[in-house]
Design a protein around this motif. Structure first.
Motif, PDB file in Angstrom:
ATOM      1  N   MET A   9      68.766 -30.506 -21.980  1.00 50.91           N
ATOM      2  CA  MET A   9      67.731 -30.619 -20.930  1.00 50.91           C
ATOM      3  C   MET A   9      67.739 -29.396 -20.010  1.00 50.91           C
ATOM      4  O   MET A   9      66.685 -28.864 -19.675  1.00 50.91           O
ATOM      5  CB  MET A   9      67.956 -31.875 -20.082  1.00 50.91           C
ATOM      6  N   MET A  10      68.926 -28.970 -19.624  1.00 51.63           N
ATOM      7  CA  MET A  10      69.029 -27.813 -18.731  1.00 51.63           C
ATOM      8  C   MET A  10      68.552 -26.542 -19.423  1.00 51.63           C
ATOM      9  O   MET A  10      67.858 -25.722 -18.817  1.00 51.63           O
ATOM     10  CB  MET A  10      70.460 -27.664 -18.216  1.00 51.63           C
ATOM     11  N   LYS A  11      68.902 -26.371 -20.698  1.00 52.29           N
ATOM     12  CA  LYS A  11      68.428 -25.202 -21.448  1.00 52.29           C
ATOM     13  C   LYS A  11      66.916 -25.213 -21.537  1.00 52.29           C
ATOM     14  O   LYS A  11      66.270 -24.169 -21.365  1.00 52.29           O
ATOM     15  CB  LYS A  11      69.031 -25.190 -22.851  1.00 52.29           C
ATOM     16  N   PHE A  17      60.985 -22.853 -17.274  1.00 54.41           N
ATOM     17  CA  PHE A  17      60.843 -22.377 -15.897  1.00 54.41           C
ATOM     18  C   PHE A  17      61.934 -21.348 -15.591  1.00 54.41           C
ATOM     19  O   PHE A  17      62.922 -21.668 -14.928  1.00 54.41           O
ATOM     20  CB  PHE A  17      60.950 -23.550 -14.908  1.00 54.41           C
ATOM     21  N   PRO A  18      61.771 -20.102 -16.061  1.00 57.55           N
ATOM     22  CA  PRO A  18      62.827 -19.101 -15.905  1.00 57.55           C
ATOM     23  C   PRO A  18      63.193 -18.794 -14.443  1.00 57.55           C
ATOM     24  O   PRO A  18      64.292 -18.339 -14.167  1.00 57.55           O
ATOM     25  CB  PRO A  18      62.267 -17.853 -16.581  1.00 57.55           C
ATOM     26  N   THR A  19      62.287 -19.067 -13.523  1.00 57.33           N
ATOM     27  CA  THR A  19      62.593 -18.778 -12.117  1.00 57.33           C
ATOM     28  C   THR A  19      63.384 -19.896 -11.451  1.00 57.33           C
ATOM     29  O   THR A  19      63.664 -19.836 -10.263  1.00 57.33           O
ATOM     30  CB  THR A  19      61.291 -18.550 -11.324  1.00 57.33           C
ATOM     31  N   MET A  20      63.763 -20.905 -12.210  1.00 60.59           N
ATOM     32  CA  MET A  20      64.535 -22.023 -11.651  1.00 60.59           C
ATOM     33  C   MET A  20      65.954 -21.649 -11.271  1.00 60.59           C
ATOM     34  O   MET A  20      66.694 -22.481 -10.774  1.00 60.59           O
ATOM     35  CB  MET A  20      64.596 -23.191 -12.641  1.00 60.59           C
ATOM     36  N   VAL A  25      70.424 -24.297 -11.828  1.00 62.40           N
ATOM     37  CA  VAL A  25      70.521 -25.107 -13.042  1.00 62.40           C
ATOM     38  C   VAL A  25      71.515 -24.468 -14.007  1.00 62.40           C
ATOM     39  O   VAL A  25      72.278 -25.159 -14.674  1.00 62.40           O
ATOM     40  CB  VAL A  25      69.132 -25.283 -13.704  1.00 62.40           C
ATOM     41  N   HIS A  26      71.536 -23.139 -14.038  1.00 63.74           N
ATOM     42  CA  HIS A  26      72.461 -22.431 -14.936  1.00 63.74           C
ATOM     43  C   HIS A  26      73.922 -22.738 -14.592  1.00 63.74           C
ATOM     44  O   HIS A  26      74.765 -22.770 -15.478  1.00 63.74           O
ATOM     45  CB  HIS A  26      72.185 -20.931 -14.932  1.00 63.74           C
ATOM     46  N   LEU A  29      74.654 -25.995 -16.116  1.00 63.61           N
ATOM     47  CA  LEU A  29      74.761 -25.780 -17.559  1.00 63.61           C
ATOM     48  C   LEU A  29      76.133 -25.213 -17.908  1.00 63.61           C
ATOM     49  O   LEU A  29      76.741 -25.620 -18.905  1.00 63.61           O
ATOM     50  CB  LEU A  29      73.637 -24.862 -18.048  1.00 63.61           C
ATOM     51  N   ILE A  30      76.632 -24.303 -17.089  1.00 59.03           N
ATOM     52  CA  ILE A  30      77.982 -23.765 -17.304  1.00 59.03           C
ATOM     53  C   ILE A  30      79.001 -24.903 -17.289  1.00 59.03           C
ATOM     54  O   ILE A  30      79.874 -24.980 -18.153  1.00 59.03           O
ATOM     55  CB  ILE A  30      78.339 -22.690 -16.252  1.00 59.03           C
ATOM     56  N   GLU A  31      78.891 -25.787 -16.308  1.00 57.53           N
ATOM     57  CA  GLU A  31      79.826 -26.907 -16.197  1.00 57.53           C
ATOM     58  C   GLU A  31      79.761 -27.806 -17.422  1.00 57.53           C
ATOM     59  O   GLU A  31      80.792 -28.219 -17.963  1.00 57.53           O
ATOM     60  CB  GLU A  31      79.552 -27.707 -14.919  1.00 57.53           C
ATOM     61  N   ALA A  32      78.536 -28.093 -17.898  1.00 52.53           N
ATOM     62  CA  ALA A  32      78.377 -28.944 -19.084  1.00 52.53           C
ATOM     63  C   ALA A  32      78.980 -28.260 -20.311  1.00 52.53           C
ATOM     64  O   ALA A  32      79.670 -28.908 -21.110  1.00 52.53           O
ATOM     65  CB  ALA A  32      76.903 -29.263 -19.312  1.00 52.53           C
ATOM     66  N   CYS A  33      78.752 -26.968 -20.457  1.00 54.17           N
ATOM     67  CA  CYS A  33      79.290 -26.237 -21.609  1.00 54.17           C
ATOM     68  C   CYS A  33      80.812 -26.160 -21.557  1.00 54.17           C
ATOM     69  O   CYS A  33      81.475 -26.263 -22.596  1.00 54.17           O
ATOM     70  CB  CYS A  33      78.676 -24.842 -21.682  1.00 54.17           C
ATOM     71  N   LEU A  34      81.381 -25.994 -20.366  1.00 57.15           N
ATOM     72  CA  LEU A  34      82.837 -26.005 -20.244  1.00 57.15           C
ATOM     73  C   LEU A  34      83.405 -27.355 -20.645  1.00 57.15           C
ATOM     74  O   LEU A  34      84.427 -27.428 -21.328  1.00 57.15           O
ATOM     75  CB  LEU A  34      83.267 -25.664 -18.811  1.00 57.15           C
ATOM     76  N   GLU A  35      82.740 -28.424 -20.233  1.00 51.95           N
ATOM     77  CA  GLU A  35      83.184 -29.774 -20.611  1.00 51.95           C
ATOM     78  C   GLU A  35      83.185 -29.944 -22.123  1.00 51.95           C
ATOM     79  O   GLU A  35      84.051 -30.615 -22.681  1.00 51.95           O
ATOM     80  CB  GLU A  35      82.292 -30.839 -19.973  1.00 51.95           C
ATOM     81  N   MET A  36      82.194 -29.351 -22.794  1.00 48.44           N
ATOM     82  CA  MET A  36      82.085 -29.466 -24.253  1.00 48.44           C
ATOM     83  C   MET A  36      82.918 -28.414 -24.976  1.00 48.44           C
ATOM     84  O   MET A  36      82.938 -28.355 -26.195  1.00 48.44           O
ATOM     85  CB  MET A  36      80.612 -29.318 -24.686  1.00 48.44           C
ATOM     86  N   ARG A  37      83.592 -27.567 -24.187  1.00 49.93           N
ATOM     87  CA  ARG A  37      84.379 -26.457 -24.733  1.00 49.93           C
ATOM     88  C   ARG A  37      83.528 -25.502 -25.558  1.00 49.93           C
ATOM     89  O   ARG A  37      83.994 -24.913 -26.543  1.00 49.93           O
ATOM     90  CB  ARG A  37      85.577 -26.961 -25.521  1.00 49.93           C
ATOM     91  N   ALA A  38      82.287 -25.345 -25.140  1.00 49.45           N
ATOM     92  CA  ALA A  38      81.344 -24.427 -25.792  1.00 49.45           C
ATOM     93  C   ALA A  38      81.448 -23.068 -25.089  1.00 49.45           C
ATOM     94  O   ALA A  38      80.539 -22.643 -24.378  1.00 49.45           O
ATOM     95  CB  ALA A  38      79.933 -24.987 -25.730  1.00 49.45           C
TER      96      ALA A  38
END
Length: 142
Positions: A9-11, A17-20, A25-26, A29-38
């Motif tokens: 969803m965040m991606k 909306f690139p100006t978001m 939001v990014h 997204l970093i936090e979610a990716c760290l949780e997934m070890r991505a």
């Protein structure tokens, strides 16, 4: 539990909306990716948003430091460093860590558990203690 869905969803939001980026939001997204070890995705996000022209945050600075430190940690040996000095990659990691500490010097006290961690406040002041609490609260386990 639903990190993949949230990350997608965040991606999608960031694509549409690139100006978001003003809503950070990014950073979520970093936090979610760290949780997934991505970690590869984290590196991609950092490459896009860790820019001098954009306002920085503890999330950007300290996550960049974390990723750089992880990239050199496997090959690090104190015995070798005392003989030859730091490699360019190790020096780069030290520089990124210094940049993070310069941005918000309060964060290490929480990450090193020298200060008690509490729930993050509702309002966060960039470069302040409240941002340090929020960063450590969500990132201490990484």
């Amino acid at each position: 539990g639903r990190n993949k869905e949230a990350a997608k969803m965040m991606k999608d939001l960031l694509k549409e909306f690139p100006t978001m980026n003003v809503l950070n939001v990014h950073e979520n997204l970093i936090e979610a990716c760290l949780e997934m070890r991505a970690y590869g995705e984290v590196q991609q996000i950092l490459a896009k948003y860790d820019d001098i022209s954009l306002p920085k945050s503890a999330t950007i600075c300290y996550t960049a430091a974390l990723m750089k430190a992880r990239s050199v940690a496997d090959k690090f040996s104190p015995e070798i460093v005392t003989r030859r000095g730091l490699s360019s990659a190790e020096m780069s990691a030290v520089d990124i860590i210094h940049r993070a500490v310069e941005f918000n010097p309060h964060v290490p006290k929480y990450l090193l558990e020298q200060k008690s961690l509490v729930l993050p406040p509702e309002h966060i002041l960039k470069r302040g203690d409240s941002e340090a609490v929020a960063y450590a609260f969500f990132h201490l386990r990484h």
